[in-house]
Scaffold this motif. Structure first.
Motif, PDB file in Angstrom:
ATOM      1  N   ALA A  22      54.523  47.659  50.515  1.00 23.58           N
ATOM      2  CA  ALA A  22      53.162  47.176  50.259  1.00 23.58           C
ATOM      3  C   ALA A  22      52.793  47.440  48.802  1.00 23.58           C
ATOM      4  O   ALA A  22      53.176  48.462  48.236  1.00 23.58           O
ATOM      5  N   ILE A  23      52.037  46.501  48.236  1.00 26.86           N
ATOM      6  CA  ILE A  23      51.549  46.641  46.857  1.00 26.86           C
ATOM      7  C   ILE A  23      50.028  46.564  46.889  1.00 26.86           C
ATOM      8  O   ILE A  23      49.454  45.557  47.334  1.00 26.86           O
ATOM      9  N   ILE A  24      49.389  47.646  46.447  1.00 29.80           N
ATOM     10  CA  ILE A  24      47.932  47.704  46.377  1.00 29.80           C
ATOM     11  C   ILE A  24      47.515  47.343  44.956  1.00 29.80           C
ATOM     12  O   ILE A  24      48.053  47.889  43.993  1.00 29.80           O
ATOM     13  N   CYS A  25      46.564  46.422  44.828  1.00 27.81           N
ATOM     14  CA  CYS A  25      46.143  45.942  43.509  1.00 27.81           C
ATOM     15  C   CYS A  25      44.680  46.291  43.241  1.00 27.81           C
ATOM     16  O   CYS A  25      43.852  46.277  44.165  1.00 27.81           O
ATOM     17  N   ALA A  26      44.370  46.563  41.983  1.00 24.80           N
ATOM     18  CA  ALA A  26      43.020  46.985  41.605  1.00 24.80           C
ATOM     19  C   ALA A  26      42.028  45.832  41.527  1.00 24.80           C
ATOM     20  O   ALA A  26      40.832  46.061  41.421  1.00 24.80           O
ATOM     21  N   ASN A  27      42.515  44.587  41.555  1.00 26.98           N
ATOM     22  CA  ASN A  27      41.588  43.457  41.695  1.00 26.98           C
ATOM     23  C   ASN A  27      42.332  42.253  42.252  1.00 26.98           C
ATOM     24  O   ASN A  27      43.572  42.246  42.361  1.00 26.98           O
ATOM     25  N   ASP A  28      41.589  41.222  42.612  1.00 24.41           N
ATOM     26  CA  ASP A  28      42.168  40.046  43.260  1.00 24.41           C
ATOM     27  C   ASP A  28      42.993  39.194  42.306  1.00 24.41           C
ATOM     28  O   ASP A  28      43.981  38.567  42.709  1.00 24.41           O
ATOM     29  N   VAL A  29      42.580  39.144  41.045  1.00 27.10           N
ATOM     30  CA  VAL A  29      43.282  38.283  40.088  1.00 27.10           C
ATOM     31  C   VAL A  29      44.741  38.716  39.960  1.00 27.10           C
ATOM     32  O   VAL A  29      45.667  37.883  40.009  1.00 27.10           O
ATOM     33  N   MET A  30      44.959  40.026  39.797  1.00 26.34           N
ATOM     34  CA  MET A  30      46.330  40.523  39.677  1.00 26.34           C
ATOM     35  C   MET A  30      47.068  40.391  41.003  1.00 26.34           C
ATOM     36  O   MET A  30      48.278  40.119  41.030  1.00 26.34           O
ATOM     37  N   ALA A  31      46.348  40.551  42.126  1.00 27.20           N
ATOM     38  CA  ALA A  31      46.980  40.436  43.446  1.00 27.20           C
ATOM     39  C   ALA A  31      47.494  39.013  43.679  1.00 27.20           C
ATOM     40  O   ALA A  31      48.618  38.816  44.164  1.00 27.20           O
ATOM     41  N   ALA A  32      46.662  38.025  43.338  1.00 32.27           N
ATOM     42  CA  ALA A  32      47.075  36.630  43.547  1.00 32.27           C
ATOM     43  C   ALA A  32      48.294  36.297  42.692  1.00 32.27           C
ATOM     44  O   ALA A  32      49.230  35.620  43.152  1.00 32.27           O
ATOM     45  N   PRO A  44      52.971  38.421  54.250  1.00 31.73           N
ATOM     46  CA  PRO A  44      53.246  39.866  54.197  1.00 31.73           C
ATOM     47  C   PRO A  44      54.550  40.279  54.905  1.00 31.73           C
ATOM     48  O   PRO A  44      54.792  41.470  55.033  1.00 31.73           O
ATOM     49  N   ASP A  45      55.362  39.315  55.342  1.00 29.56           N
ATOM     50  CA  ASP A  45      56.526  39.673  56.152  1.00 29.56           C
ATOM     51  C   ASP A  45      57.460  40.637  55.427  1.00 29.56           C
ATOM     52  O   ASP A  45      57.945  41.612  56.017  1.00 29.56           O
ATOM     53  N   ASP A  46      57.739  40.365  54.156  1.00 27.27           N
ATOM     54  CA  ASP A  46      58.614  41.245  53.384  1.00 27.27           C
ATOM     55  C   ASP A  46      57.819  42.308  52.620  1.00 27.27           C
ATOM     56  O   ASP A  46      58.186  43.486  52.609  1.00 27.27           O
ATOM     57  N   ILE A  47      56.784  41.906  51.986  1.00 28.21           N
ATOM     58  CA  ILE A  47      55.941  42.822  51.198  1.00 28.21           C
ATOM     59  C   ILE A  47      54.478  42.437  51.415  1.00 28.21           C
ATOM     60  O   ILE A  47      54.100  41.275  51.224  1.00 28.21           O
ATOM     61  N   ALA A  48      53.659  43.405  51.788  1.00 23.47           N
ATOM     62  CA  ALA A  48      52.212  43.188  51.936  1.00 23.47           C
ATOM     63  C   ALA A  48      51.526  43.389  50.587  1.00 23.47           C
ATOM     64  O   ALA A  48      51.975  44.188  49.763  1.00 23.47           O
ATOM     65  N   VAL A  49      50.427  42.671  50.381  1.00 24.49           N
ATOM     66  CA  VAL A  49      49.673  42.769  49.126  1.00 24.49           C
ATOM     67  C   VAL A  49      48.181  42.801  49.435  1.00 24.49           C
ATOM     68  O   VAL A  49      47.706  42.057  50.299  1.00 24.49           O
ATOM     69  N   THR A  50      47.448  43.658  48.739  1.00 24.66           N
ATOM     70  CA  THR A  50      45.984  43.681  48.885  1.00 24.66           C
ATOM     71  C   THR A  50      45.337  43.572  47.514  1.00 24.66           C
ATOM     72  O   THR A  50      45.929  43.923  46.499  1.00 24.66           O
ATOM     73  N   GLY A  51      44.086  43.102  47.517  1.00 18.28           N
ATOM     74  CA  GLY A  51      43.319  42.975  46.279  1.00 18.28           C
ATOM     75  C   GLY A  51      42.072  43.838  46.313  1.00 18.28           C
ATOM     76  O   GLY A  51      41.950  44.762  47.123  1.00 18.28           O
ATOM     77  N   PHE A  52      41.134  43.506  45.437  1.00 17.84           N
ATOM     78  CA  PHE A  52      39.871  44.246  45.365  1.00 17.84           C
ATOM     79  C   PHE A  52      38.846  43.351  44.667  1.00 17.84           C
ATOM     80  O   PHE A  52      39.164  42.706  43.665  1.00 17.84           O
ATOM     81  N   ASP A  53      37.658  43.290  45.157  1.00 20.91           N
ATOM     82  CA  ASP A  53      36.490  42.550  44.634  1.00 20.91           C
ATOM     83  C   ASP A  53      36.197  41.284  45.422  1.00 20.91           C
ATOM     84  O   ASP A  53      35.079  40.776  45.367  1.00 20.91           O
ATOM     85  N   ASN A  54      37.198  40.758  46.142  1.00 20.60           N
ATOM     86  CA  ASN A  54      37.015  39.549  46.941  1.00 20.60           C
ATOM     87  C   ASN A  54      36.452  38.393  46.100  1.00 20.60           C
ATOM     88  O   ASN A  54      35.575  37.659  46.518  1.00 20.60           O
ATOM     89  N   THR A  55      36.981  38.248  44.902  1.00 19.01           N
ATOM     90  CA  THR A  55      36.526  37.160  44.032  1.00 19.01           C
ATOM     91  C   THR A  55      37.302  35.868  44.266  1.00 19.01           C
ATOM     92  O   THR A  55      36.806  34.796  43.937  1.00 19.01           O
TER      93      THR A  55
END
Length: 651
Positions: free
Chosen positions: A196-206, A220-231
């Motif tokens: 899993a990769i946790i990101c500090a904002n959505d832009v970098m997550a996308a 997310p089957d191989d690697i899960a990803v999350t963002g922040f700010d819901n922008t």
């Protein structure tokens, strides 16, 4: 309460985070009757230091003492030095200010509990999905919100006994390229890719999701990803993005409300913490929350197609504008083309403000350099700016110059309803041209196309400046070729060029021409007695006499040394005699002024005839020279006879 003027400081209005807050500020401006100038840098992904300097220069423009309040989107400011300087200037102006997200002691503050939000996100990934191998894409280390989110993430991992590899944290800048760079970093330096990769904002997550997909990983089957700010609109991406939802629009509106309360004297807390919620969906593995309503999918497709069509239309406009501006060969043509562009982008108001020295090629000396010898380009706003375009509610208004500290003409801030103006820099590299101010409900400022529009305008303005400077340089070179460096009148080359067409017309139409030859008397004696500098001054005195005498479109020049020529068309004998008389009278005036240590004197001779085939202008010059020589010889003879006491024979 009277209309208040508020300054907003923000970088990169093209990002969803910024645009969401600015939309809230716009709503607040209308609700609380504020007029707002949002000073907006578009720096970010250009990766050109000189361009960045030119963009950041927009923050030097506002004189905060001219505003009633300020709002800072502090997390968007990439330069710590610039941020600190802005805070100092606002405090010095003594106006109330609101900082959104970063807590500044002297400002009102609107933010969220970043640590709690990131803790909730990380615990969900561990407890609900069982992930144990993590990586983290952070914002800048110096950013307080970024560091709070990273600290909370690391704390939760420690509480669960999970280790984080040294290279499993990548520090980005909240911009899209950071997501791609982080994935490449993890791929190269980690022994294995994380679960899993946790990101500090959505832009970098996308951006990270796009890069992972390009490498063949499934999210997310191989690697899960999350963002922040819901922008990011979660339904507009390949997978719905798990993120922290926060009321960004409300932050902007509340910033206006806090200033309103301050102006009204209402009691309020300095610090407001807004609620947020974690939205768990597809990218973290919570597939049960993914979109499944076919009607909503159709609405999304329709909206995406409409956005694509708008982009196509905007791109067509940009291409047309760019080609038209590049074809402009004069400033008037450029402004005319810019006016057409202003109409096509449909703003409520559009102001094009240029510094007094925008087209200058003159060097500027850096005051901070040792001995003041470092040459730079003009990089600051001049005291006054020229406003060649003022477009207000569908009409162009006349506006000459305004003070740059006023930002906009008086008409801009005269409305009864709160308005928000985007003020963006005009520059090329660090060279400052001025700024644009736009008020519009139709232009999508968060669209990359607006940044492209600004860059195209700046580039075309620089091309025009260089063209104007080149034309000026060519004119100066032509003057050096055609002008006498001593006197400033034509030299022999310039005389030949200036008379060529007129001589040809007189030849074809059988019209009289007159050539007068003038020779400065006693130049050698002046040089020997008073020095060559005084002799040069005597030459210039004769040139000034010709300037003051020749007022019938005659063409005159310094032919060489102490010799001068006057050329005139359609001259009669009486007119030539009159010109000779007036030259002598003006020479006498110079002598009567007693300003020179010498007596100015000149011999003249003229020749008048209709030019014939095979004769050029130098035939007339030679004949006039002969007449002048006879006069000079007569003068010398007269002088000798006077000295000997004999009678002077008549010529």
């Amino acid at each position: 309460m009277e209309m208040k003027k508020i300054a907003v400081i923000v970088e990169e209005i093209g990002q969803n985070y910024q645009s969401a807050i600015l939309n809230g500020i716009s709503d607040g401006a209308a609700e609380f009757n504020f007029n707002i100038a949002a000073f907006s840098s578009l720096s970010g992904n250009i990766k050109n230091p000189r361009h960045e300097l030119g963009e950041l220069n927009i923050f030097d423009l506002p004189d905060f003492s001219r505003f009633d309040g300020a709002i800072l989107l502090t997390n968007t400011l990439s330069s710590k030095h610039m941020a600190a300087e802005l805070v100092e200037r606002i405090n010095k102006a003594g106006i109330p200010a609101v900082s959104i997200d970063k807590d500044l002691p002297s400002f009102y503050h609107i933010g969220i509990d970043n640590k709690t939000a990131m803790r909730c996100m990380t615990e969900h990934m561990i407890n609900t999905h069982g992930y144990r191998n993590f990586a983290y894409i952070s914002g800048p280390a110096y950013n307080s919100e970024s560091s709070d989110r990273l600290a909370a993430f690391c704390t939760v991992l420690q509480e669960h006994g999970l280790n984080l590899a040294a290279d499993a944290v990548y520090y980005g800048d909240f911009r899209s390229p950071s997501g791609k760079d982080a994935i490449e970093h993890f791929k190269e330096y980690l022994d294995e890719m994380p679960q899993a990769i946790i990101c500090a904002n959505d832009v970098m997550a996308a951006s990270a999701i796009t890069s992972l997909t390009g490498m063949g990983y499934m999210v997310p089957d191989d690697i899960a990803v999350t963002g922040f700010d819901n922008t990011y609109n979660r339904h507009n991406f390949q997978v719905e993005l798990t993120s922290v939802e926060r009321p960004l629009g409300l932050s902007g509106r509340l910033a206006c409300k806090m200033l309103h309360n301050h102006f009204c004297g209402y009691p309020q807390e300095r610090n407001i913490k807004l609620n947020m919620s974690v939205h768990f969906t597809e990218s973290c593995g919570c597939r049960h929350n993914a979109l499944s309503d076919i009607r909503e999918l159709k609405e999304i497709n329709c909206r995406n197609y409409a956005n694509f069509e708008n982009l196509q239309n905007y791109m067509t406009l940009l291409n047309r504008m760019s080609t038209q501006l590049e074809a402009c060969n004069s400033f008037d043509d450029y402004i005319s083309t810019m006016k057409k562009t202003a109409v096509e982008i449909h703003p409520e108001e559009f102001y094009f403000c240029l510094c007094d020295n925008w087209d200058s090629e003159s060097p500027v000396y850096n005051p901070s350099a040792s001995n003041n010898t470092e040459v730079t380009v003009p990089s600051t706003y001049t005291e006054n700016v020229y406003v060649p375009i003022a477009y207000v509610n569908g009409e162009f208004a006349e506006c000459s110059k305004i003070r740059s500290r006023d930002i906009l003409p008086e008409a801009a801030f005269s409305g009864t309803k709160g308005r928000l103006y985007y003020v963006t820099p005009l520059h090329f590299g660090e060279r400052c041209f001025g700024y644009m101010a736009v008020r519009s409900s139709k232009i999508k400022f968060q669209n990359i196309m607006f940044e492209t529009l600004c860059i195209n305008i700046c580039n075309s303005l620089e091309n025009l400046r260089k063209l104007m400077c080149l034309e000026y340089a060519l004119k100066k070179m032509g003057d050096f070729y055609a002008r006498d460096t001593f006197s400033g009148i034509y030299n022999r080359n310039g005389f030949v060029q200036a008379t060529e067409e007129l001589y040809k017309n007189c030849l074809e139409e059988k019209r009289n021409i007159m050539v007068m030859f003038i020779d400065l008397d006693g130049l050698k004696q002046i040089n020997d007695t008073f020095g060559h500098a005084t002799g040069d001054h005597a030459i210039c005195e004769i040139a000034d006499v010709l300037r003051n005498t020749c007022n019938r479109n005659e063409i005159y020049c310094r032919f060489g040394g102490d010799e001068f020529i006057v050329f005139g068309a359609d001259y009669s004998e009486s007119e030539a005699e009159l010109l000779t008389k007036r030259i002598n009278e003006n020479i006498k005036k110079v002598n009567n002024s007693k300003k020179n240590p010498f007596e100015l004197s000149a011999s003249t001779g003229y020749f008048i005839d209709i030019p014939k085939q095979g004769e050029d202008i130098f035939y007339f010059v030679t004949e006039a020279d002969k007449k002048m020589y006879n006069e000079k010889r007569q003068k010398k003879l007269s002088r000798r006879l006077r000295l000997s006491g004999q009678d002077i024979p008549k010529a």
